[in-house]
Design a protein around this motif. Structure first.
Motif, PDB file in Angstrom:
ATOM      1  N   UNK A 110       0.811  -1.217   0.000  1.00 25.13           N
ATOM      2  CA  UNK A 110       0.000   0.000   0.000  1.00 25.13           C
ATOM      3  C   UNK A 110       0.850   1.275   0.000  1.00 25.13           C
ATOM      4  N   UNK A 111       2.145   1.128  -0.184  1.00 26.47           N
ATOM      5  CA  UNK A 111       2.998   2.319  -0.274  1.00 26.47           C
ATOM      6  C   UNK A 111       4.022   2.114  -1.380  1.00 26.47           C
ATOM      7  N   UNK A 112       4.646   3.191  -1.766  1.00 23.24           N
ATOM      8  CA  UNK A 112       5.685   3.159  -2.783  1.00 23.24           C
ATOM      9  C   UNK A 112       6.858   2.322  -2.278  1.00 23.24           C
ATOM     10  N   UNK A 113       7.448   1.521  -3.152  1.00 16.64           N
ATOM     11  CA  UNK A 113       8.554   0.647  -2.726  1.00 16.64           C
ATOM     12  C   UNK A 113       9.776   1.444  -2.264  1.00 16.64           C
ATOM     13  N   UNK A 114       9.933   2.667  -2.772  1.00 15.86           N
ATOM     14  CA  UNK A 114      11.053   3.503  -2.312  1.00 15.86           C
ATOM     15  C   UNK A 114      10.921   3.794  -0.820  1.00 15.86           C
ATOM     16  N   UNK A 115       9.702   3.993  -0.348  1.00 11.87           N
ATOM     17  CA  UNK A 115       9.487   4.228   1.087  1.00 11.87           C
ATOM     18  C   UNK A 115       9.777   2.961   1.904  1.00 11.87           C
ATOM     19  N   UNK A 116       9.422   1.823   1.351  1.00 16.60           N
ATOM     20  CA  UNK A 116       9.734   0.558   2.022  1.00 16.60           C
ATOM     21  C   UNK A 116      11.249   0.376   2.097  1.00 16.60           C
ATOM     22  N   UNK A 117      11.943   0.715   1.032  1.00 13.03           N
ATOM     23  CA  UNK A 117      13.413   0.651   1.025  1.00 13.03           C
ATOM     24  C   UNK A 117      13.996   1.555   2.108  1.00 13.03           C
ATOM     25  N   UNK A 118      13.435   2.755   2.248  1.00 11.81           N
ATOM     26  CA  UNK A 118      13.901   3.675   3.287  1.00 11.81           C
ATOM     27  C   UNK A 118      13.695   3.077   4.674  1.00 11.81           C
ATOM     28  N   UNK A 119      12.555   2.431   4.880  1.00 10.37           N
ATOM     29  CA  UNK A 119      12.311   1.767   6.169  1.00 10.37           C
ATOM     30  C   UNK A 119      13.371   0.696   6.435  1.00 10.37           C
ATOM     31  N   UNK A 120      13.662  -0.103   5.418  1.00  7.10           N
ATOM     32  CA  UNK A 120      14.668  -1.158   5.566  1.00  7.10           C
ATOM     33  C   UNK A 120      16.055  -0.575   5.834  1.00  7.10           C
ATOM     34  N   UNK A 121      16.397   0.491   5.125  1.00  9.50           N
ATOM     35  CA  UNK A 121      17.700   1.134   5.341  1.00  9.50           C
ATOM     36  C   UNK A 121      17.815   1.689   6.763  1.00  9.50           C
ATOM     37  N   UNK A 122      16.764   2.339   7.212  1.00 10.95           N
ATOM     38  CA  UNK A 122      16.760   2.909   8.561  1.00 10.95           C
ATOM     39  C   UNK A 122      16.869   1.806   9.616  1.00 10.95           C
ATOM     40  N   UNK A 123      16.128   0.745   9.407  1.00 13.56           N
ATOM     41  CA  UNK A 123      16.159  -0.383  10.345  1.00 13.56           C
ATOM     42  C   UNK A 123      17.551  -1.016  10.382  1.00 13.56           C
ATOM     43  N   UNK A 156      20.363   0.390   9.665  1.00 22.02           N
ATOM     44  CA  UNK A 156      21.273   1.329  10.338  1.00 22.02           C
ATOM     45  C   UNK A 156      21.185   1.174  11.868  1.00 22.02           C
ATOM     46  N   UNK A 157      19.969   1.074  12.378  1.00 22.09           N
ATOM     47  CA  UNK A 157      19.781   0.896  13.822  1.00 22.09           C
ATOM     48  C   UNK A 157      20.344  -0.450  14.288  1.00 22.09           C
ATOM     49  N   UNK A 158      20.148  -1.483  13.473  1.00 24.14           N
ATOM     50  CA  UNK A 158      20.703  -2.795  13.808  1.00 24.14           C
ATOM     51  C   UNK A 158      22.226  -2.761  13.826  1.00 24.14           C
ATOM     52  N   UNK A 159      22.815  -2.043  12.889  1.00 27.76           N
ATOM     53  CA  UNK A 159      24.272  -1.941  12.815  1.00 27.76           C
ATOM     54  C   UNK A 159      24.821  -1.241  14.055  1.00 27.76           C
ATOM     55  N   UNK A 160      24.127  -0.208  14.510  1.00 28.41           N
ATOM     56  CA  UNK A 160      24.528   0.475  15.742  1.00 28.41           C
ATOM     57  C   UNK A 160      24.408  -0.477  16.925  1.00 28.41           C
ATOM     58  N   UNK A 161      23.298  -1.202  16.992  1.00 27.52           N
ATOM     59  CA  UNK A 161      23.100  -2.167  18.084  1.00 27.52           C
ATOM     60  C   UNK A 161      24.200  -3.230  18.068  1.00 27.52           C
ATOM     61  N   UNK A 162      24.515  -3.734  16.888  1.00 30.89           N
ATOM     62  CA  UNK A 162      25.573  -4.745  16.767  1.00 30.89           C
ATOM     63  C   UNK A 162      26.894  -4.198  17.293  1.00 30.89           C
ATOM     64  N   UNK A 163      27.196  -2.958  16.942  1.00 30.55           N
ATOM     65  CA  UNK A 163      28.426  -2.326  17.438  1.00 30.55           C
ATOM     66  C   UNK A 163      28.421  -2.182  18.950  1.00 30.55           C
ATOM     67  N   UNK A 164      27.272  -1.848  19.520  1.00 27.66           N
ATOM     68  CA  UNK A 164      27.145  -1.732  20.971  1.00 27.66           C
ATOM     69  C   UNK A 164      27.403  -3.082  21.631  1.00 27.66           C
ATOM     70  N   UNK A 165      26.779  -4.134  21.096  1.00 32.17           N
ATOM     71  CA  UNK A 165      26.982  -5.477  21.653  1.00 32.17           C
ATOM     72  C   UNK A 165      28.446  -5.886  21.560  1.00 32.17           C
ATOM     73  N   UNK A 166      29.082  -5.571  20.437  1.00 36.96           N
ATOM     74  CA  UNK A 166      30.484  -5.928  20.266  1.00 36.96           C
ATOM     75  C   UNK A 166      31.359  -5.177  21.276  1.00 36.96           C
ATOM     76  N   UNK A 167      31.055  -3.904  21.512  1.00 39.00           N
ATOM     77  CA  UNK A 167      31.819  -3.110  22.482  1.00 39.00           C
ATOM     78  C   UNK A 167      31.646  -3.677  23.897  1.00 39.00           C
ATOM     79  N   UNK A 168      30.434  -4.084  24.244  1.00 38.21           N
ATOM     80  CA  UNK A 168      30.204  -4.683  25.569  1.00 38.21           C
ATOM     81  C   UNK A 168      30.977  -5.985  25.680  1.00 38.21           C
TER      82      UNK A 168
END
Length: 183
Positions: A109-122, A124-136
């Protein structure tokens, strides 16, 4: 989130030297937050219940220029209850609520470009979380090698690292599927 399991999370934290509501919350936010969340609004009533049940004791400690501090300690009865809970089988696999998956489910129900943006944003957040876990993990490996709990802490972090990496990989594969669908 099970109220009963929260009680055991706090009992477990009492075994590693967290003796105030504040230190419990700090440790929770710094170590357990990726798989178990507790608010201050849960901590203090749970501590009271643990004392009332005989699983913990409380002691007022005076502080210069400040109100007395309540320090909690696990009792023998609390240690026995924790040990019994640890031995109970896991009856269910937890289902996490995931807003991205919910949105993706309805994304036609939305443009695929917006879905791509959601995936990219998600991702990015996962990559930050992964880095946090690795630092711990690095901090534990550098500073806590003598702590008897450290191997278990690292095992839970490894779960976080593995599942986060799998989710990052899933984002990439999903983007490829979306792109090929558009062609």
């Amino acid at each position: 989130m099970s109220k009963e399991n929260t009680q055991f999370a706090i009992l477990g934290l009492l075994t590693i030297g967290c003796q105030t509501g504040y230190s419990i919350k700090q440790t929770m936010d710094g170590s357990l937050n990726h798989f178990w969340k507790i608010s201050y609004g849960q901590i203090y009533p749970t501590l009271k219940n643990l004392v009332d049940s005989g699983y913990a004791s409380v002691q007022d400690t005076s502080q210069e220029g400040k109100p007395d501090k309540k320090e909690y300690h696990i009792t023998a009865k609390g240690k026995a209850a924790l040990k019994e809970w640890l031995q109970d089988p896991i009856l269910d696999v937890a289902t996490d609520k995931n807003e991205l998956l919910l949105k993706l489910f309805f994304s036609r129900h939305q443009d695929s470009a917006q879905t791509m943006e959601l995936l990219d944003s998600y991702k990015e957040k996962l990559t930050i979380r992964h880095g946090t876990f690795q630092a711990i993990s690095n901090r534990i490996n550098e500073n806590c090698t003598q702590d008897a709990d450290a191997p278990y802490w690292l095992m839970t972090l490894d779960y976080g690292l593995c599942t986060t990496k799998a989710a990052i990989d899933w984002c990439e594969k999903t983007k490829i599927k979306l792109q090929s669908k558009e062609r």
